[in-house]
Design a protein around this motif. Structure first.
Motif, PDB file in Angstrom:
ATOM      1  N   THR A 275       0.829  -1.204   0.000  1.00  0.00           N
ATOM      2  CA  THR A 275       0.000   0.000   0.000  1.00  0.00           C
ATOM      3  C   THR A 275       0.866   1.258   0.000  1.00  0.00           C
ATOM      4  O   THR A 275       0.791   2.073   0.917  1.00  0.00           O
ATOM      5  CB  THR A 275      -0.938   0.023   1.224  1.00  0.00           C
ATOM      6  OG1 THR A 275      -0.150  -0.072   2.405  1.00  0.00           O
ATOM      7  CG2 THR A 275      -1.958  -1.087   1.172  1.00  0.00           C
TER       8      THR A 275
ATOM      9  N   SER B 128      -0.966   4.800   0.393  1.00  0.00           N
ATOM     10  CA  SER B 128      -1.339   5.287   1.722  1.00  0.00           C
ATOM     11  C   SER B 128      -0.131   5.850   2.457  1.00  0.00           C
ATOM     12  O   SER B 128      -0.251   6.823   3.196  1.00  0.00           O
ATOM     13  CB  SER B 128      -2.003   4.184   2.544  1.00  0.00           C
ATOM     14  OG  SER B 128      -1.090   3.144   2.786  1.00  0.00           O
TER      15      SER B 128
ATOM     16  N   SER C  44       0.419   9.353   0.963  1.00  0.00           N
ATOM     17  CA  SER C  44      -0.550  10.335   1.436  1.00  0.00           C
ATOM     18  C   SER C  44      -0.328  10.656   2.913  1.00  0.00           C
ATOM     19  O   SER C  44      -0.462  11.810   3.327  1.00  0.00           O
ATOM     20  CB  SER C  44      -1.972   9.847   1.196  1.00  0.00           C
ATOM     21  OG  SER C  44      -2.260   8.734   2.004  1.00  0.00           O
TER      22      SER C  44
END
Length: 73
Positions: A55, A58, A61
């Motif tokens: 991921t 994520s 971000s």
């Protein structure tokens, strides 16, 4: 048609399954030998690697939000 995306998705699924099998086998090995401290260290390492590998959006971000919080927008 973008054939590369389908291949990337397929490899991601296959490698993800293999990753979890290896983690499970190592966890069983450490627990069977009663090496709990090595098990905890390996579990934390596997968690971090799993997040960064599977991921990354994520993580990116979260890093951007952290940067904006600390240094301002």
């Amino acid at each position: 048609m973008n054939f590369g995306e389908n291949i990337q998705e397929w490899f991601s699924v296959q490698i993800g399954a293999l990753f979890f099998v290896v983690i499970g086998a190592m966890a069983i090995f450490f627990l069977a030998k009663r090496e709990f401290s090595r098990f905890v260290g390996f579990a934390v390492f596997a968690l971090i690697v799993g997040v960064f590998v599977f991921t990354p959006e994520s993580v990116k971000s979260l890093g951007g939000k952290l940067w904006a919080t600390v240094f301002g927008a």
